[in-house]
Design a protein around this motif. Sequence first.
Motif, PDB file in Angstrom:
ATOM      1  N   GLY A   1      34.740  42.789  42.762  1.00  0.00           N
ATOM      2  CA  GLY A   1      34.919  41.341  42.675  1.00  0.00           C
ATOM      3  C   GLY A   1      33.819  40.684  41.875  1.00  0.00           C
ATOM      4  O   GLY A   1      34.070  39.829  41.013  1.00  0.00           O
ATOM      5  N   TYR A   2      32.577  41.074  42.144  1.00  0.00           N
ATOM      6  CA  TYR A   2      31.455  40.530  41.379  1.00  0.00           C
ATOM      7  C   TYR A   2      31.539  40.967  39.923  1.00  0.00           C
ATOM      8  O   TYR A   2      31.268  40.175  39.006  1.00  0.00           O
ATOM      9  N   GLY A   3      31.930  42.245  39.698  1.00  0.00           N
ATOM     10  CA  GLY A   3      32.023  42.755  38.334  1.00  0.00           C
ATOM     11  C   GLY A   3      33.032  41.983  37.502  1.00  0.00           C
ATOM     12  O   GLY A   3      32.734  41.553  36.383  1.00  0.00           O
ATOM     13  N   VAL A   4      34.234  41.767  38.055  1.00  0.00           N
ATOM     14  CA  VAL A   4      35.255  41.013  37.320  1.00  0.00           C
ATOM     15  C   VAL A   4      34.828  39.556  37.160  1.00  0.00           C
ATOM     16  O   VAL A   4      34.921  38.971  36.076  1.00  0.00           O
ATOM     17  N   GLY A   5      34.322  38.957  38.247  1.00  0.00           N
ATOM     18  CA  GLY A   5      33.908  37.558  38.188  1.00  0.00           C
ATOM     19  C   GLY A   5      32.805  37.315  37.182  1.00  0.00           C
ATOM     20  O   GLY A   5      32.823  36.331  36.430  1.00  0.00           O
ATOM     21  N   SER A   6      31.817  38.227  37.130  1.00  0.00           N
ATOM     22  CA  SER A   6      30.712  38.045  36.190  1.00  0.00           C
ATOM     23  C   SER A   6      31.165  38.225  34.746  1.00  0.00           C
ATOM     24  O   SER A   6      30.685  37.527  33.846  1.00  0.00           O
ATOM     25  N   ARG A   7      32.127  39.143  34.509  1.00  0.00           N
ATOM     26  CA  ARG A   7      32.636  39.317  33.144  1.00  0.00           C
ATOM     27  C   ARG A   7      33.434  38.085  32.717  1.00  0.00           C
ATOM     28  O   ARG A   7      33.355  37.652  31.568  1.00  0.00           O
ATOM     29  N   VAL A   8      34.216  37.517  33.634  1.00  0.00           N
ATOM     30  CA  VAL A   8      34.943  36.287  33.331  1.00  0.00           C
ATOM     31  C   VAL A   8      33.953  35.162  33.036  1.00  0.00           C
ATOM     32  O   VAL A   8      34.134  34.373  32.092  1.00  0.00           O
ATOM     33  N   MET A   9      32.879  35.072  33.810  1.00  0.00           N
ATOM     34  CA  MET A   9      31.869  34.042  33.589  1.00  0.00           C
ATOM     35  C   MET A   9      31.216  34.201  32.224  1.00  0.00           C
ATOM     36  O   MET A   9      30.960  33.213  31.520  1.00  0.00           O
ATOM     37  N   GLN A  10      30.937  35.430  31.835  1.00  0.00           N
ATOM     38  CA  GLN A  10      30.348  35.653  30.516  1.00  0.00           C
ATOM     39  C   GLN A  10      31.285  35.168  29.410  1.00  0.00           C
ATOM     40  O   GLN A  10      30.840  34.604  28.408  1.00  0.00           O
ATOM     41  N   ALA A  11      32.593  35.380  29.607  1.00  0.00           N
ATOM     42  CA  ALA A  11      33.560  34.883  28.626  1.00  0.00           C
ATOM     43  C   ALA A  11      33.559  33.353  28.597  1.00  0.00           C
ATOM     44  O   ALA A  11      33.672  32.742  27.530  1.00  0.00           O
ATOM     45  N   ILE A  12      33.408  32.731  29.770  1.00  0.00           N
ATOM     46  CA  ILE A  12      33.370  31.270  29.851  1.00  0.00           C
ATOM     47  C   ILE A  12      32.133  30.723  29.142  1.00  0.00           C
ATOM     48  O   ILE A  12      32.166  29.642  28.536  1.00  0.00           O
TER      49      ILE A  12
END
Length: 458
Positions: free
Chosen positions: A273-284
């Motif tokens: 969950g953290y891995g996907v969320g942090s990658r999405v945040m980096q894209a944002i």
Amino acid sequence: MHDLTQGSINRHILRLAAPMAAGMIIQTLYVLIDLFFVAKLGDTAIAGVSAAANVAFINLALTQTLSVGTMVLISHASGRKDQPDANMIFNQSLLIATLCAAITLVGGYLFTGSYMRAVAADAATAEAGATYLRYYLPGLGLQFALVTMGSALRGTGIAKPAMVVQILTVVMNALLAPLLIAGWITNHPLGVAGAGLASSISIAFGVLLMFAYFVKKEKYVKFDSQMFHARMAQWKRILRIGLPAGGEFALMFFFIGVMYIIIRKFGAPAQAGYGVGSRVMQAIFLPAMAIAFAAAPIAGQNVGAGFTHRARETFKKAVMIGSALMASLTLLCQIRPDLLMLPFTSDPAVMSVGGDFLRIASLNFVASGIIFTCSGMFQALGNTVPSLVSSATRIVTFILPAIWLSHQSGFQLRELWYLSAGTVYLQMITSIWLLQRAFRRREAAASEPKPTGRPVPV
């Protein structure tokens, strides 16, 4: 070469930022595409690839060292119309890129296994991550040449060719990923190994395209065999500016590594969950980063030309544009963060952790955008040490309290997310203060009277 010392600053920012944003978004798709297809393999594969992808921050630290040093010096040379110096820096940076690629490959293959065992929640996750990394390492090594050529163009005020190359490489990655990961058409699925291999092949393709562009099109900075031997004076110039900037990304690797270790006791779904969320945040973050990256060569050329007032104006304009973008993205994460997680997972436990992370982390989006812009200005001024100092403050304000919190009874992940968001604002205040001081020093130095000749003896 585009002259950025004249004309509308807003127009320069938008002209450079648009292709940079597109290029960075496309670059991020490497990991997101891998995550999309790897997600079909289960939570263990997601957690393994996410943790392994954090190694990219070490690679990013090294490429950032080279990228910033190259871009700043070439932008300064372009501002003062010194083409021979710009060309010398370009060719020397390519030599450093070759050395860094060798270090990445040797170090990566030596330490991949031990790193994954240290951060992974279980043996299966560690094995998945190690497998992915071993096939992704050639691509990470080739990134140095790709970044060097793109940074040289950015220093001269050109961003479009790098964007076009990135688009083509991501298209190739998107085509190769299902073929290699899931075995479409080939009927030989490679799993997480296919994800890393697809990225490595695509990056190699991008390097060839950029090489062809420089040979056929680029005239201001170009390959020169007579400059292809090490000149330590030029290496020192590049590294003096680039190393502190690379240090910032090394700190990011450290921060995220600590996060994975703290989260480990919550299991693979929490790490996923953290891995996907942090990658999405980096894209944002990419739109704000594009604004900051665009502002750096604009301010850099003006600093090289002696127009410090235009560099200050560039900072103000970039903060206004970047803050407006990040505020709108904050609203999206506050309202429906789950929509951003859906393409990568449907597991309720993973969705819960990732959604919570995005909702809380979005509170610092505007502050993060301002920090990125300050970092770009430090690059333009040719002194990246203050930016590293600002990032290092989070060791005291975030890392130490996070470790203490994790050992308290009843510790919850939300406490970690809130602590991280709050400390970003402290870093923003530090960055702004240090930048204003740097501008004042630059202006004071520029106002000092210059000697006009030899003193006449009495």
